[in-house]
Design an enzyme around this catalytic site. Structure first.
Site, PDB file in Angstrom:
ATOM      1  N   SER A 180       0.806  -1.227   0.000  1.00 23.45           N
ATOM      2  CA  SER A 180       0.000   0.000   0.000  1.00 23.45           C
ATOM      3  C   SER A 180       0.840   1.280   0.000  1.00 23.45           C
ATOM      4  CB  SER A 180      -0.932  -0.073   1.212  1.00 23.45           C
ATOM      5  OG  SER A 180      -1.807   0.995   1.237  1.00 23.45           O
ATOM      6  N   GLY A 211      -1.617  -0.235  14.631  1.00 28.63           N
ATOM      7  CA  GLY A 211      -1.668  -1.618  14.168  1.00 28.63           C
ATOM      8  C   GLY A 211      -0.660  -1.875  13.061  1.00 28.63           C
TER       9      GLY A 211
HETATM   10  C1  16G Z   1      -4.191  -0.050   7.682  1.00 26.16           C
HETATM   11  C2  16G Z   1      -5.665  -0.159   7.418  1.00 26.16           C
HETATM   12  C3  16G Z   1      -6.326   1.201   7.503  1.00 26.16           C
HETATM   13  C4  16G Z   1      -6.019   1.866   8.811  1.00 26.16           C
HETATM   14  C5  16G Z   1      -4.536   1.888   9.078  1.00 26.16           C
HETATM   15  C6  16G Z   1      -4.275   2.342  10.501  1.00 26.16           C
HETATM   16  C7  16G Z   1      -6.850  -1.614   5.862  1.00 26.16           C
HETATM   17  C8  16G Z   1      -6.979  -2.058   4.451  1.00 26.16           C
HETATM   18  N1  16G Z   1      -5.918  -0.709   6.084  1.00 26.16           N
HETATM   19  O1  16G Z   1      -3.553   0.667   6.678  1.00 26.16           O
HETATM   20  O2  16G Z   1      -7.692   1.018   7.364  1.00 26.16           O
HETATM   21  O3  16G Z   1      -6.503   3.186   8.829  1.00 26.16           O
HETATM   22  O4  16G Z   1      -4.003   0.587   8.936  1.00 26.16           O
HETATM   23  O5  16G Z   1      -2.920   2.310  10.779  1.00 26.16           O
HETATM   24  O6  16G Z   1      -7.548  -2.072   6.755  1.00 26.16           O
HETATM   25  P1  16G Z   1      -2.390   2.457  12.246  1.00 26.16           P
HETATM   26  O7  16G Z   1      -2.992   1.333  13.069  1.00 26.16           O
HETATM   27  O8  16G Z   1      -0.918   2.376  12.128  1.00 26.16           O
HETATM   28  O9  16G Z   1      -2.847   3.782  12.757  1.00 26.16           O
HETATM   29 MG    MG Z   2      -3.756   1.108   0.362  1.00 32.28          MG
END
Ligand code: 16G
Ligand code: MG
EC number: 5.4.2.3
Length: 546
Positions: free
Chosen positions: A66, A503
């Site tokens: 991504s 996450g």
């Molecule tokens: C991932 C998730 C996205 C979320 C992001 C949060 C999918 C396809 N992608 O990119 O939805 O906003 O993680 O990231 O589910 P973080 O936990 O590092 O803040």
């Molecule tokens: Mg993406």
């Protein structure tokens, strides 16, 4: 069956796991430096084949990281209706990924036994990849895994993540959702877009013009394929199309959202309507600069507002009684939530971060519009909602206004990729809505004003000490942290703040919003300090922003 396993043993030695390496199937699959992923890919090929036998359906495997830097890569599995892999199987994925080489067969058999999988059944796996240089060999490793367990494969090559979700759904719905080819995808979406555009009053070429930042990723070439079907109803200039620049480097949706500025490589003038995709084209944000040079971002919250307003108006015109809701996360700007609830009077739900959580919540309504502020999102229509729309669109004894609204709703359903957020599909829908409403990007932006906000990161020794509740809006541990945040929030006007462990990165994220940028910055800083002090901060304490 024994033969199958023999092949797994042989092939797995070509994709060995570095001893001791531990990786986790995170919010959106595995994601890390591409050099560490060969064994993961092979094993995800194995797992997808088991999942296919278990569900008696085609499963997807997408190779992408991504918006991460070019050196990274990743992989995620797609379930039969195009949804994200179900949670119990995420655990299997993590177990299989971390099993040392000599235990691999035992780990596979464990999953087969637990899930009572009939290994005699056929299996089919669709594979896609993004434009990273590592993606070719990594997707080959996935295919090796599929074949080692006797599965059939179809390699879609270079596709966007949402395109692969779409293919899986088309295949398993036996063509009801559409044809499982890139050509089928392009023609379904563009036909719906053209039908919608017919309802727009005459527009100048300028009004039809959109500047797209492709993040130097797969979105750019795939958008060109769609564009060739659009009969100039949309005039697209694509920047950062991968011909020169580096993937996601100073461009793309994540850069624009986080930095709050236009990407490099885009030549735009004040007022030009622009959007940015991310590296695998499942995210989109819009923006423009005004005559004073100020940058204006229209993020997922603004997109959700535009789409839900449009849909609600159509439901009223069509006389259809369908329940519409908007699903957001804690990151949604407070102004957007207030506008949706108080002015638009739509139901608003808040879920944990991550597309799968929003997607599930949206499934509970006739029409569920879900968007993360960062630009991930789509609209889901229940079976009942789709049937009611189809029926009304076919009916002959209704007045012109109802008929027009029903047809607009029908084409709206068709332009949307309901399997997952899709930058190309979202873009076509937004462009159609702006055209139909005769709205400029400035008018769209003026629907409500965002509250100033700030996001920060804090490094702690173990981010898991932070546990949250209420869709991540409140921290239940470590002791005293939520009380500290509550005390700080009280000092500012229209303020809100929360913290959560990321996450996808080894950090704690801090979000704050307030009535002014100074206050939002000060609050974010003070909350960061509280996290550092109470949750085992590493290194120097966070410094004030000003
Ligand atoms: C991932 C998730 C996205 C979320 C992001 C949060 C999918 C396809 N992608 O990119 O939805 O906003 O993680 O990231 O589910 P973080 O936990 O590092 O803040
Ligand atoms: Mg993406």
């Amino acid at each position: 069956m024994t033969d199958g396993f023999k092949e797994v043993l042989e092939k797995s030695s070509l994709h060995p796991k570095p001893a001791g390496l531990v990786l986790q199937y995170g919010t959106a699959g595995f994601r890390t430096n591409a050099k560490q992923l060969d064994h993961i890919m092979f094993r995800m090929g194995l797992l997808a084949t088991l999942r296919s036998r278990k569900t008696k359906a085609t499963i997807g495997v997408m190779v992408t990281a991504s918006h991460n830097p070019e050196e990274d890569n990743g992989v995620k599995l797609i379930d039969p209706m195009g949804e994200m892999l179900t949670a119990t199987w995420e655990d299997f994925a993590t177990q299989l990924a971390n099993t040392e080489q000599k235990e691999l067969l035992a780990a596979l058999k464990d999953i087969i036994n637990k899930e009572a999988i009939n290994m005699k059944l056929e299996a089919e796996v669709f594979v896609g990849k993004d434009t990273r240089s590592s993606s070719a060999s990594l997707s080959q490793a996935v295919l090796d895994g599929v074949h080692a367990l006797g599965g059939q494969s179809k390699d879609y090559g270079l596709v966007t993540t949402p395109q692969l979700h779409y293919m899986v759904c088309c295949q398993n719905s036996h063509g009801q959702y559409g044809e499982a080819t890139v050509e089928g995808y392009c023609s379904k979406l563009s036909q719906a877009f053209l039908a919608l555009s017919k309802n727009a009053s005459n527009r100048t070429d300028d009004q039809k013009h959109l500047f797209v930042d492709g993040a130097n990723g797969i979105g750019a070439p795939k958008l060109r394929e769609v564009e060739s079907h659009l009969k100039k109803q949309l005039q697209i200039s694509i920047f950062n199309d991968g011909s020169r620049g580096k993937l996601n480097h100073q461009c793309g949706a994540d850069f624009v959202k986080v930095q709050q500025k236009p990407p490099t490589g885009v030549e735009i003038s004040p007022g030009d309507r622009c959007c940015s995709f991310d590296g695998d084209a499942d995210r989109i944000v819009y923006y423009y600069t005004d005559s004073r040079g100020f940058f204006h971002l229209l993020d997922g919250d603004k997109i959700a507002t535009l789409i839900s307003t449009f849909l609600k108006e159509l439901l009223v015109q069509a006389g259809l009684d369908l329940k519409i809701a908007v699903v957001q996360t804690a990151y949604a700007n407070g102004s957007s939530t207030r506008y949706l609830e108080d002015t638009m009077k739509v139901i608003v739900r808040c879920t944990k971060t991550g597309v799968k959580h929003l997607h599930h919540a949206a499934q509970e309504f006739d029409i569920g519009v879900y968007f993360e502020a960062n630009g991930h999102g789509t609209v889901l229509f229940s079976k009942t909602a789709e049937e009611k729309v189809q029926l009304l669109a076919k009916s002959t004894n209704i007045n012109d206004e109802r008929k027009r609204a029903a047809l607009l709703l029908q084409n709206t359903v068709n332009v949307i990729n309901q399997t997952v957020g899709d930058a190309i599909s979202d873009m076509l829908l937004i462009e159609a809505i702006l055209a139909i409403k005769g709205m400029t990007v400035q008018q769209w932006d003026a629907i409500y004003s965002d509250l100033p906000n700030r996001q920060l990161k804090v490094t702690v020794s173990d981010r898991r000490v932070i546990e949250t509740t209420d869709a991540e809006r409140r921290a239940v541990s470590p002791a005293g942290l939520q009380e500290a945040i509550d005390g700080l929030v009280k000092k500012y006007k229209q303020a809100r703040s929360f913290v959560r462990p990321s996450g996808t990165e080894d950090v704690v994220r801090v979000y704050a919003e307030a009535d002014s940028q100074e206050s939002a910055d000060a609050l974010a800083h003070e909350v960061s300090l509280a996290v550092h002090r109470l949750a085992g901060g590493v290194g120097a304490e966070p410094k004030p922003l000003h």
